[in-house]
Design a protein around this motif. Structure first.
Motif, mmCIF file in Angstrom:
data_model
loop_
_atom_site.group_PDB
_atom_site.id
_atom_site.type_symbol
_atom_site.label_atom_id
_atom_site.label_comp_id
_atom_site.label_asym_id
_atom_site.label_seq_id
_atom_site.Cartn_x
_atom_site.Cartn_y
_atom_site.Cartn_z
ATOM 1 N N THR A 208 0.552 -1.194 0.182
ATOM 2 C CA THR A 208 -0.101 0.056 0.057
ATOM 3 C C THR A 208 0.733 1.160 0.502
ATOM 4 N N LYS A 209 2.010 1.378 0.565
ATOM 5 C CA LYS A 209 3.438 2.292 0.755
ATOM 6 C C LYS A 209 3.755 2.235 -0.627
ATOM 7 N N PHE A 210 5.887 2.505 -0.566
ATOM 8 C CA PHE A 210 5.923 3.039 -1.527
ATOM 9 C C PHE A 210 6.462 2.108 -2.328
ATOM 10 N N LEU A 211 5.894 0.804 -2.251
ATOM 11 C CA LEU A 211 5.722 -0.230 -3.425
ATOM 12 C C LEU A 211 5.234 -0.432 -4.655
ATOM 13 N N GLY A 212 4.144 -0.011 -4.388
ATOM 14 C CA GLY A 212 2.351 0.831 -4.784
ATOM 15 C C GLY A 212 3.159 1.966 -5.074
ATOM 16 N N GLY A 213 2.931 3.147 -4.648
ATOM 17 C CA GLY A 213 3.540 4.283 -4.412
ATOM 18 C C GLY A 213 2.375 5.507 -4.623
ATOM 19 N N HIS A 214 1.356 5.352 -5.002
ATOM 20 C CA HIS A 214 1.355 6.059 -5.296
ATOM 21 C C HIS A 214 -0.796 6.448 -4.636
ATOM 22 N N GLY A 215 -0.761 5.537 -3.662
ATOM 23 C CA GLY A 215 -1.613 5.751 -2.771
ATOM 24 C C GLY A 215 -3.309 5.103 -3.328
ATOM 25 N N ASN A 216 -3.104 4.193 -4.398
ATOM 26 C CA ASN A 216 -4.441 3.985 -4.207
ATOM 27 C C ASN A 216 -4.666 2.692 -4.521
ATOM 28 N N LYS A 363 -1.979 23.390 3.241
ATOM 29 C CA LYS A 363 -2.516 23.996 2.271
ATOM 30 C C LYS A 363 -2.164 22.482 1.155
ATOM 31 N N LEU A 364 -1.210 22.865 1.031
ATOM 32 C CA LEU A 364 -0.113 21.378 -0.084
ATOM 33 C C LEU A 364 -0.313 19.690 0.753
ATOM 34 N N PHE A 365 0.043 19.973 1.538
ATOM 35 C CA PHE A 365 -0.159 18.679 3.095
ATOM 36 C C PHE A 365 -1.239 17.566 2.896
ATOM 37 N N SER A 366 -1.933 16.750 2.715
ATOM 38 C CA SER A 366 -3.217 15.996 3.121
ATOM 39 C C SER A 366 -2.979 15.346 4.148
ATOM 40 N N HIS A 367 -4.086 15.819 4.980
ATOM 41 C CA HIS A 367 -4.179 15.406 6.323
ATOM 42 C C HIS A 367 -4.622 13.467 6.101
ATOM 43 N N LEU A 368 -3.825 13.091 6.476
ATOM 44 C CA LEU A 368 -4.741 11.984 6.080
ATOM 45 C C LEU A 368 -3.508 10.534 7.013
ATOM 46 N N ALA A 369 -4.226 9.202 6.813
ATOM 47 C CA ALA A 369 -4.069 7.734 7.866
ATOM 48 C C ALA A 369 -3.204 7.253 6.520
ATOM 49 N N ASN A 370 -1.941 7.791 5.920
ATOM 50 C CA ASN A 370 -1.130 6.878 5.090
ATOM 51 C C ASN A 370 -0.172 7.151 4.712
ATOM 52 N N GLY A 372 3.787 6.810 2.210
ATOM 53 C CA GLY A 372 4.227 5.828 0.628
ATOM 54 C C GLY A 372 3.214 6.828 -0.419
ATOM 55 N N ASP A 373 2.853 7.898 -0.266
ATOM 56 C CA ASP A 373 2.111 8.534 -1.436
ATOM 57 C C ASP A 373 3.050 9.195 -2.287
ATOM 58 N N THR A 374 2.456 9.172 -3.666
ATOM 59 C CA THR A 374 3.555 10.530 -4.046
ATOM 60 C C THR A 374 3.322 11.716 -3.927
ATOM 61 N N ARG A 375 1.880 11.973 -3.121
ATOM 62 C CA ARG A 375 1.902 13.285 -1.845
ATOM 63 C C ARG A 375 2.516 13.532 -0.826
ATOM 64 N N SER A 376 2.654 14.776 -0.737
ATOM 65 C CA SER A 376 3.146 14.434 0.580
ATOM 66 C C SER A 376 2.013 14.781 1.702
ATOM 67 N N LEU A 377 1.975 14.170 2.495
ATOM 68 C CA LEU A 377 1.093 13.538 4.074
ATOM 69 C C LEU A 377 1.223 13.992 5.417
ATOM 70 N N GLY A 409 6.607 13.288 -0.262
ATOM 71 C CA GLY A 409 5.970 12.786 -1.402
ATOM 72 C C GLY A 409 6.615 12.927 -2.676
ATOM 73 N N ILE A 410 7.086 13.517 -3.607
ATOM 74 C CA ILE A 410 7.798 13.532 -4.787
ATOM 75 C C ILE A 410 7.967 14.794 -5.679
ATOM 76 N N GLU A 411 6.692 15.962 -4.950
ATOM 77 C CA GLU A 411 7.236 17.288 -5.673
ATOM 78 C C GLU A 411 7.859 18.146 -5.395
ATOM 79 N N ASP A 412 8.411 19.168 -5.769
ATOM 80 C CA ASP A 412 9.532 19.752 -5.744
ATOM 81 C C ASP A 412 9.290 20.510 -4.868
ATOM 82 N N LYS A 413 10.796 20.245 -4.062
ATOM 83 C CA LYS A 413 10.582 19.968 -2.204
ATOM 84 C C LYS A 413 10.887 21.521 -1.574
ATOM 85 N N GLU A 414 10.792 22.599 -3.045
ATOM 86 C CA GLU A 414 10.605 24.620 -2.340
ATOM 87 C C GLU A 414 9.179 24.839 -1.731
#
Ligand SMILES: Cc1ncc(COP(=O)(O)O)c(C=O)c1O
Lengths: 426, 194
Positions: A208-216, A363-370, A372-377, A409-414
């Motif tokens: 579910t985490k980094f191997l799948g990697g897309h939170g889907n 605003k960019l980070f998602s508040h959730l219980a997971n 290893g998504d592409t998105r920052s959590l 996640g893998i967004e731009d670090k800035e």
């Protein structure tokens, strides 16, 4: 022609997959079917009796899932693997092969909160007892060994604080006790750490985490290292004794160094039932193809964010093993030199309330219980994943009230740094 | 020859070249590993001969049991020994009296006798120990991948559809031979504990 060892990225793309026999399809097809026709009665009997290789019913095996299994086995350097419905299902199926009522497992105190719950409550109801040990104090594992101990369970990089476990030291304890070492490698992925190289006998993952990697997609997997002798002192009858479910077959005698993976499939998955959907297997396989690229970016971003937070006036502490002064930095350089992963915690000077505020201001980070998504959590463990633990246990597992966990996640670090900065100031 | 970890090319050349296989210790009981392996190898086109003095008069998949290697009426390429390590030496000694000599001595999963191996190798035979030819065939052809086993091979060619009696190509690209860090460790653990 000499054998040449392909690199990790080549295996991530190719291992286990081959153009489809009937159509030539190059991407692995989704074999969305419950069952498979037999050639004739003898073929059916051979398959049911475990005498022939082949497919019967998707609860026991499926060609899409098989590609995923071989791919992860190859990436981890194991002999075989079994994919299941979730990381938790993987843990259940593994322990069902090893423990009878009254038996014990020694588990690291620093584990994903859900695993602590699973071991403490659900497994206790099966009569499987857990003895907790502290991965920062190897002797606590040695002290916990009893004649009922059947396995040791640790995380390579522990959720939630991203601490690094001294796998080799704990593997030595397991070897001395004559029990297998099980390593949950979810947060590291084989790109960062290959636990089998350090003495693990079984590796489990939440895919579910980094191997799948897309939170889907949910998924889990069990990898057999092929290193443990299950028949040595008859401690593991599921593997060493004649199995009545298969007319007296002994699993280890028949399947050799991948017997554990077979036991998990034909005794565990077949009877307990947590099968992975072939569609999820396909999604996770697609994710794995880019694992090396994503994981490096996750780690590089995480390090930049951790460095930023470590100098921020609202932050009292950052636990990231990739930072030079961190308690786990030496272990990180030994076990995970490419990066310390992307899940870590930090503490806020403002305590519990500041944690709750931060989460709502981002605003960019998602508040959730997971993780290893592409998105920052982001999550505040004390009020969510670890809320069932009492305060002392929260602190021991790295989830004190002032602690916030990030999965970078893998967004731009800035952009990640800017979002954290505005939320900490708000 | 390193008998702890075989190169895939070594196993591949054996399985590609042998045609007749005498299986010593073959069992007609359909839950024994020897029965599984016998049946599979027969389906993959090998000329199989079951050897077991306790079952003379019976047949395995239509092939009559013989009591000993000396009773086989045709040259045999490989002897697959389904006996415990302690019973290997007499079988190898018997094999070395055959004319023509067999080309390969194969000891099953769990069976290993280094002295017997040395004797056979000194006579020019190839030796494999502690392996199953069914598993190795399945691995090198990738047929076994259907069970989630790491075949340690890659291929970008269309996979075959295995049918009854069909020989499969074993010539996929191998990686790492029979050697993984884990297999070395397993072999080492075994010698440490015994
Ligand atoms: C380290 C670790 N192990 C196991 C699990 C459980 O996995 P799943 O949610 O796929 O059951 C998780 C989930 O968060 C995890 O982080």
């Amino acid at each position: 022609m000499t054998d040449r060892l392909p690199g990790f990225s080549t295996l991530a793309v190719h291992a286990g997959a081959q153009p489809d026999p009937t159509t030539g399809a190059r991407a692995t097809p989704i074999y969305q079917t419950t069952s498979f026709v037999f050639n004739d009665a003898d073929h059916a009997a051979s398959l049911f009796g475990l005498q022939a290789f082949g497919n019967i019913y998707t609860r026991i095996g499926n060609p899409t899932n098989a590609v995923l299994e071989e791919r992860v086995a190859a990436l981890e350097g194991g002999t075989a693997a079994l994919a299941v419905a979730s990381g938790h299902a993987a843990q259940l199926v593994v322990l069902q092969q090893l423990l009878k009522p009254g038996d014990e497992i020694i588990a690291a105190r620093k584990l994903y909160g859900g695993s602590i719950n699973q071991f403490t409550h659900a497994f206790k109801a099966f009569g499987w007892n857990v003895a907790w040990a502290d991965p920062d104090e190897i002797e606590s594992f040695e002290r916990a060994v009893t004649p009922h101990t059947k396995a040791i369970f640790i995380e390579s990089i522990a959720n939630p604080a991203g601490s690094i476990t001294d796998i080799e030291a704990i593997a030595a304890v397991a070897r001395k006790a004559g029990v297998p070492l099980i390593v949950d490698n979810t947060l590291a992925s084989p790109y960062l750490i290959k636990p089998i190289d350090h003495g693990a006998d079984i590796v489990v993952h939440s895919l579910t985490k980094f191997l799948g990697g897309h939170g889907n997609s949910l998924g889990g997997i069990i990898v057999d290292a092929g290193t443990f002798d299950w028949s040595k002192d008859n401690k593991y009858p599921m593997l060493s004794e004649p199995r009545p479910e298969y007319h007296g077959i002994r699993i280890q005698e028949t399947f050799g160094n991948f017997a554990f993976a077979i036991a998990c499939r034909v005794l565990g998955l077949r009877d307990l039932g947590p099968a992975l959907s072939p569609f999820n297997a396909f999604m996770i396989l697609t994710g794995i193809e880019t694992l090396p690229l994503r994981m490096q970016k996750h780690c590089d971003n995480a390090k930049a964010v951790a460095e930023f937070l470590s100098t921020h006036p609202a932050v009292s502490a950052v636990n990231y093993a990739g930072l030079p002064g961190d308690k786990y930095n030496a272990l990180q350089r030994k076990y995970a030199p490419k990066g310390a992963g992307a899940v870590f915690t930090f503490s806020l000077k403002g305590g519990y309330d500041a944690g709750v505020n931060l989460v709502s201001n981002l605003k960019l980070f998602s508040h959730l219980a997971n993780v290893g998504d592409t998105r920052s959590l982001v999550i505040h463990p004390a009020s969510t994943t670890h809320s069932q633990l009492d305060d002392a246990a929260k602190v021991k597992s790295g989830a004190a009230p002032e602690v916030v966990r990030l999965s970078i996640g893998i967004e731009d670090k800035e952009d990640l740094i800017a979002d954290l900065d505005q939320a900490l100031r708000a | 020859m390193n008998h702890d970890a075989y190169d895939d090319n070594y196993i591949r050349s054996i399985l590609n070249n042998v045609k007749s296989i005498a299986m010593v210790g073959a069992s007609p009981v359909n839950v024994r590993p020897s029965y599984f392996a016998f049946k599979y190898l027969a389906q993959r086109g090998y000329d199989m001969i079951p050897v077991n003095p306790g079952h003379v008069g019976k047949a395995l998949m239509g092939k009559p049991f013989v009591a000993s290697l000396a009773d086989i009426d045709r040259p045999i390429d490989m002897i697959d020994i389904f006996r415990n390590s302690s019973h290997i030496m007499p079988v190898v000694e018997e094999a070395l009296k055959l004319s023509p000599l067999p080309k390969v001595i194969w000891m099953q999963l769990g069976a290993r006798d280094d002295a017997a191996a040395e004797k056979a190798e000194a006579a020019g035979l190839k030796v494999v120990m502690n392996r199953c030819p069914k598993i190795e065939y399945g691995r090198l052809s990738s047929e076994i991948s259907w069970m989630g086993v790491n075949s340690r091979t890659l291929s970008s060619k269309r996979a075959p559809i295995p049918t009854q009696g069909m020989r499969l190509s074993l010539n996929r690209t191998s990686f790492g031979g029979g050697q993984t860090a884990a297999s070395d460790r397993a072999a080492k653990n075994k010698t440490e504990t015994t």
